[in-house]
Scaffold this motif. Structure first.
Motif, short mmCIF file in Angstrom:
data_model
loop_
_atom_site.label_atom_id
_atom_site.label_comp_id
_atom_site.label_asym_id
_atom_site.label_seq_id
_atom_site.Cartn_x
_atom_site.Cartn_y
_atom_site.Cartn_z
N THR A 87 -35.13 7.52 -13.43
CA THR A 87 -36.30 7.88 -14.24
C THR A 87 -37.24 6.69 -14.40
N GLU A 88 -36.69 5.57 -14.84
CA GLU A 88 -37.56 4.40 -15.10
C GLU A 88 -38.17 3.85 -13.82
N LEU A 89 -37.34 3.81 -12.76
CA LEU A 89 -37.83 3.28 -11.49
C LEU A 89 -38.95 4.17 -10.94
N SER A 90 -38.84 5.46 -11.17
CA SER A 90 -39.87 6.38 -10.72
C SER A 90 -41.17 6.14 -11.49
N VAL A 91 -41.05 5.96 -12.80
CA VAL A 91 -42.24 5.68 -13.63
C VAL A 91 -42.88 4.37 -13.15
N LEU A 92 -42.05 3.36 -12.89
CA LEU A 92 -42.58 2.07 -12.43
C LEU A 92 -43.38 2.21 -11.14
N HIS A 93 -42.78 2.90 -10.15
CA HIS A 93 -43.46 3.04 -8.85
C HIS A 93 -44.72 3.89 -8.98
N SER A 94 -44.68 4.84 -9.89
CA SER A 94 -45.85 5.71 -10.05
C SER A 94 -46.94 5.05 -10.87
N GLU A 95 -46.60 4.69 -12.10
CA GLU A 95 -47.65 4.28 -13.04
C GLU A 95 -48.06 2.83 -12.93
N LYS A 96 -47.13 1.96 -12.55
CA LYS A 96 -47.48 0.54 -12.49
C LYS A 96 -47.79 0.11 -11.06
N LEU A 97 -46.92 0.47 -10.12
CA LEU A 97 -47.10 -0.01 -8.75
C LEU A 97 -48.01 0.91 -7.93
N HIS A 98 -48.19 2.16 -8.39
CA HIS A 98 -49.03 3.14 -7.69
C HIS A 98 -48.63 3.30 -6.23
N VAL A 99 -47.35 3.34 -5.98
CA VAL A 99 -46.85 3.54 -4.61
C VAL A 99 -46.92 5.04 -4.29
N ASP A 100 -47.59 5.37 -3.19
CA ASP A 100 -47.64 6.76 -2.74
C ASP A 100 -46.20 7.20 -2.44
N PRO A 101 -45.73 8.29 -3.07
CA PRO A 101 -44.32 8.67 -2.90
C PRO A 101 -43.95 9.06 -1.47
N ASP A 102 -44.93 9.37 -0.62
CA ASP A 102 -44.61 9.65 0.79
C ASP A 102 -43.92 8.45 1.43
N ASN A 103 -44.22 7.25 0.90
CA ASN A 103 -43.65 6.04 1.48
C ASN A 103 -42.14 5.92 1.26
N PHE A 104 -41.62 6.59 0.25
CA PHE A 104 -40.17 6.52 0.03
C PHE A 104 -39.42 7.10 1.23
N LYS A 105 -39.99 8.18 1.76
CA LYS A 105 -39.34 8.82 2.91
C LYS A 105 -39.40 7.90 4.14
N LEU A 106 -40.52 7.21 4.30
CA LEU A 106 -40.66 6.31 5.45
C LEU A 106 -39.62 5.20 5.38
N LEU A 107 -39.45 4.65 4.20
CA LEU A 107 -38.45 3.59 4.04
C LEU A 107 -37.04 4.15 4.26
N ALA A 108 -36.80 5.34 3.76
CA ALA A 108 -35.48 5.97 3.94
C ALA A 108 -35.19 6.15 5.42
#
Ligand code: HNI
Length: 147
Positions: A87-108
Protein backbone atom coordinates in the motif's frame (compact mmCIF):
# COMPACT_ATOMS: atom_id res chain seq x y z
CA UNK A 1 -7.36 -12.55 -2.78
CA UNK A 2 -4.93 -14.57 -4.84
CA UNK A 3 -4.86 -18.35 -4.53
CA UNK A 4 -1.45 -20.00 -4.58
CA UNK A 5 -0.81 -23.68 -5.15
CA UNK A 6 1.79 -25.48 -3.06
CA UNK A 7 3.95 -25.69 -6.16
CA UNK A 8 3.74 -21.94 -6.74
CA UNK A 9 4.59 -21.13 -3.12
CA UNK A 10 7.52 -23.54 -3.12
CA UNK A 11 8.77 -22.26 -6.47
CA UNK A 12 8.71 -18.58 -5.49
CA UNK A 13 10.44 -19.35 -2.19
CA UNK A 14 13.03 -21.45 -4.00
CA UNK A 15 13.78 -18.83 -6.68
CA UNK A 16 14.25 -16.05 -4.14
CA UNK A 17 16.36 -18.19 -1.83
CA UNK A 18 18.76 -18.87 -4.71
CA UNK A 19 18.82 -15.31 -6.01
CA UNK A 20 21.70 -12.98 -5.26
CA UNK A 21 19.92 -9.65 -4.79
CA UNK A 22 23.13 -7.69 -5.37
CA UNK A 23 23.57 -9.10 -8.86
CA UNK A 24 20.03 -9.84 -10.04
CA UNK A 25 18.58 -6.48 -8.92
CA UNK A 26 21.19 -4.32 -10.68
CA UNK A 27 21.04 -6.53 -13.80
CA UNK A 28 17.25 -6.26 -14.01
CA UNK A 29 17.12 -2.50 -13.44
CA UNK A 30 19.99 -1.88 -15.89
CA UNK A 31 18.27 -3.99 -18.51
CA UNK A 32 15.05 -2.02 -18.03
CA UNK A 33 16.85 1.32 -18.38
CA UNK A 34 18.69 0.15 -21.52
CA UNK A 35 15.83 -1.63 -23.28
CA UNK A 36 13.13 0.88 -22.34
CA UNK A 37 15.10 4.14 -22.25
CA UNK A 38 12.06 6.25 -21.31
CA UNK A 39 12.22 4.66 -17.86
CA UNK A 40 15.41 6.70 -17.30
CA UNK A 41 13.33 9.82 -16.77
CA UNK A 42 12.68 8.90 -13.15
CA UNK A 43 16.35 8.64 -12.35
CA UNK A 44 17.53 12.12 -13.30
CA UNK A 45 19.60 12.34 -10.12
CA UNK A 46 21.45 9.09 -10.84
CA UNK A 47 24.19 10.76 -12.90
CA UNK A 48 25.55 9.15 -16.05
CA UNK A 49 22.97 7.02 -17.90
CA UNK A 50 24.37 7.98 -21.28
CA UNK A 51 24.69 4.50 -22.78
CA UNK A 52 24.40 0.83 -21.85
CA UNK A 53 27.93 0.65 -20.46
CA UNK A 54 27.36 3.75 -18.32
CA UNK A 55 24.07 2.38 -17.00
CA UNK A 56 25.56 -1.02 -16.17
CA UNK A 57 28.51 0.59 -14.43
CA UNK A 58 26.48 3.19 -12.52
CA UNK A 59 26.70 2.53 -8.75
CA UNK A 60 23.39 4.30 -8.07
CA UNK A 61 21.61 2.01 -10.53
CA UNK A 62 23.21 -0.99 -8.85
CA UNK A 63 22.21 0.19 -5.40
CA UNK A 64 18.66 0.91 -6.45
CA UNK A 65 18.34 -2.42 -8.26
CA UNK A 66 19.23 -4.11 -4.98
CA UNK A 67 16.67 -1.94 -3.14
CA UNK A 68 13.97 -3.06 -5.57
CA UNK A 69 14.76 -6.72 -4.93
CA UNK A 70 14.54 -6.15 -1.20
CA UNK A 71 11.16 -4.58 -1.95
CA UNK A 72 10.13 -7.77 -3.77
CA UNK A 73 11.33 -9.82 -0.84
CA UNK A 74 8.57 -8.25 1.23
CA UNK A 75 5.99 -9.70 -1.16
CA UNK A 76 7.64 -13.14 -0.97
CA UNK A 77 7.29 -13.03 2.80
CA UNK A 78 3.66 -11.88 2.59
CA UNK A 79 2.31 -13.95 -0.27
CA UNK A 80 -1.22 -13.85 1.17
CA UNK A 81 -1.39 -10.08 1.41
CA UNK A 82 0.80 -8.59 -1.29
CA UNK A 83 -1.73 -5.84 -1.88
CA UNK A 84 -1.63 -4.72 1.75
CA UNK A 85 2.14 -5.08 1.89
CA UNK A 86 2.53 -2.64 -0.98
CA UNK A 87 0.00 0.00 0.00
CA UNK A 88 2.61 2.55 1.05
CA UNK A 89 5.01 1.71 -1.76
CA UNK A 90 2.18 2.14 -4.25
CA UNK A 91 1.30 5.56 -2.81
CA UNK A 92 4.98 6.55 -2.97
CA UNK A 93 5.37 5.56 -6.63
CA UNK A 94 2.10 7.21 -7.54
CA UNK A 95 1.94 10.42 -5.56
CA UNK A 96 5.57 11.26 -4.90
CA UNK A 97 7.60 9.62 -7.66
CA UNK A 98 4.86 9.83 -10.35
CA UNK A 99 6.05 6.61 -11.94
CA UNK A 100 3.75 5.50 -14.76
CA UNK A 101 2.48 2.10 -13.53
CA UNK A 102 3.00 0.55 -16.99
CA UNK A 103 6.70 0.62 -16.10
CA UNK A 104 6.24 -1.94 -13.33
CA UNK A 105 5.42 -4.55 -15.94
CA UNK A 106 8.49 -3.62 -18.00
CA UNK A 107 10.75 -4.07 -15.00
CA UNK A 108 9.02 -7.35 -14.12
CA UNK A 109 9.70 -8.64 -17.64
CA UNK A 110 13.36 -7.63 -17.40
CA UNK A 111 13.62 -9.43 -14.09
CA UNK A 112 12.11 -12.55 -15.65
CA UNK A 113 14.74 -12.50 -18.41
CA UNK A 114 17.58 -12.12 -15.90
CA UNK A 115 16.26 -14.89 -13.65
CA UNK A 116 15.69 -17.18 -16.64
CA UNK A 117 19.25 -16.67 -17.82
CA UNK A 118 20.61 -17.45 -14.36
CA UNK A 119 18.50 -20.55 -13.74
CA UNK A 120 18.98 -22.05 -17.19
CA UNK A 121 17.22 -25.39 -17.65
CA UNK A 122 15.75 -25.25 -14.13
CA UNK A 123 13.57 -22.38 -15.33
CA UNK A 124 10.95 -24.69 -16.82
CA UNK A 125 7.62 -23.55 -18.23
CA UNK A 126 5.91 -24.29 -14.91
CA UNK A 127 8.51 -22.36 -12.95
CA UNK A 128 8.23 -19.44 -15.35
CA UNK A 129 4.44 -19.43 -15.04
CA UNK A 130 4.65 -19.36 -11.23
CA UNK A 131 7.25 -16.58 -11.30
CA UNK A 132 5.26 -14.47 -13.73
CA UNK A 133 2.08 -14.99 -11.74
CA UNK A 134 3.90 -13.71 -8.66
CA UNK A 135 5.22 -10.69 -10.56
CA UNK A 136 1.83 -9.89 -12.02
CA UNK A 137 0.38 -9.77 -8.49
CA UNK A 138 3.25 -7.47 -7.48
CA UNK A 139 2.66 -5.22 -10.51
CA UNK A 140 -1.06 -5.03 -9.86
CA UNK A 141 -0.55 -4.33 -6.14
CA UNK A 142 1.98 -1.59 -6.83
CA UNK A 143 -0.50 0.01 -9.22
CA UNK A 144 -3.34 -0.27 -6.76
CA UNK A 145 -3.15 3.17 -5.16
CA UNK A 146 -3.12 5.03 -8.46
CA UNK A 147 -6.24 7.00 -9.28
NI1 HNI B 1 10.65 1.73 -7.35
C1 HNI B 1 12.02 3.78 -4.94
C2 HNI B 1 10.45 -0.84 -5.05
C3 HNI B 1 9.51 -0.41 -9.78
C4 HNI B 1 11.17 4.16 -9.71
N1 HNI B 1 11.14 1.51 -5.38
C5 HNI B 1 11.69 2.47 -4.57
C6 HNI B 1 11.92 1.91 -3.25
C7 HNI B 1 11.48 0.62 -3.28
C8 HNI B 1 10.99 0.37 -4.63
C9 HNI B 1 11.50 -0.42 -2.15
C10 HNI B 1 12.51 2.65 -2.06
C11 HNI B 1 11.35 3.28 -1.33
C12 HNI B 1 11.76 4.14 -0.17
O1 HNI B 1 12.79 4.81 -0.25
O2 HNI B 1 11.00 4.14 0.83
N2 HNI B 1 10.06 -0.24 -7.40
C13 HNI B 1 10.03 -1.11 -6.34
C14 HNI B 1 9.49 -2.38 -6.78
C15 HNI B 1 9.23 -2.25 -8.12
C16 HNI B 1 9.60 -0.91 -8.50
C17 HNI B 1 9.29 -3.60 -5.90
C18 HNI B 1 8.69 -3.23 -9.12
C19 HNI B 1 8.94 -4.47 -9.20
N3 HNI B 1 10.37 1.86 -9.36
C20 HNI B 1 9.91 0.86 -10.18
C21 HNI B 1 9.91 1.32 -11.56
C22 HNI B 1 10.38 2.62 -11.54
C23 HNI B 1 10.67 2.95 -10.15
C24 HNI B 1 9.48 0.47 -12.74
C25 HNI B 1 10.60 3.57 -12.68
C26 HNI B 1 10.73 3.23 -13.92
N4 HNI B 1 11.43 3.63 -7.33
C27 HNI B 1 11.57 4.45 -8.43
C28 HNI B 1 12.22 5.68 -8.05
C29 HNI B 1 12.48 5.57 -6.66
C30 HNI B 1 11.95 4.27 -6.23
C31 HNI B 1 12.55 6.84 -8.97
C32 HNI B 1 13.19 6.60 -5.76
C33 HNI B 1 14.67 6.35 -6.00
C34 HNI B 1 15.61 7.26 -5.26
O3 HNI B 1 16.38 6.74 -4.45
O4 HNI B 1 15.59 8.44 -5.52
Amino acid sequence: MVEWTDFERATIADIFSKMNYETVGPAALSRCLVVYPWTQRYFGNFGNLYNAAAIMGNPMVAKHGTTILHGLDRAVKNMDDIKGTYTELSVLHSEKLHVDPDNFKLLADCLTVVVASQFGKAFTGEVQAAFQKFLSVVVSSLGRQYH
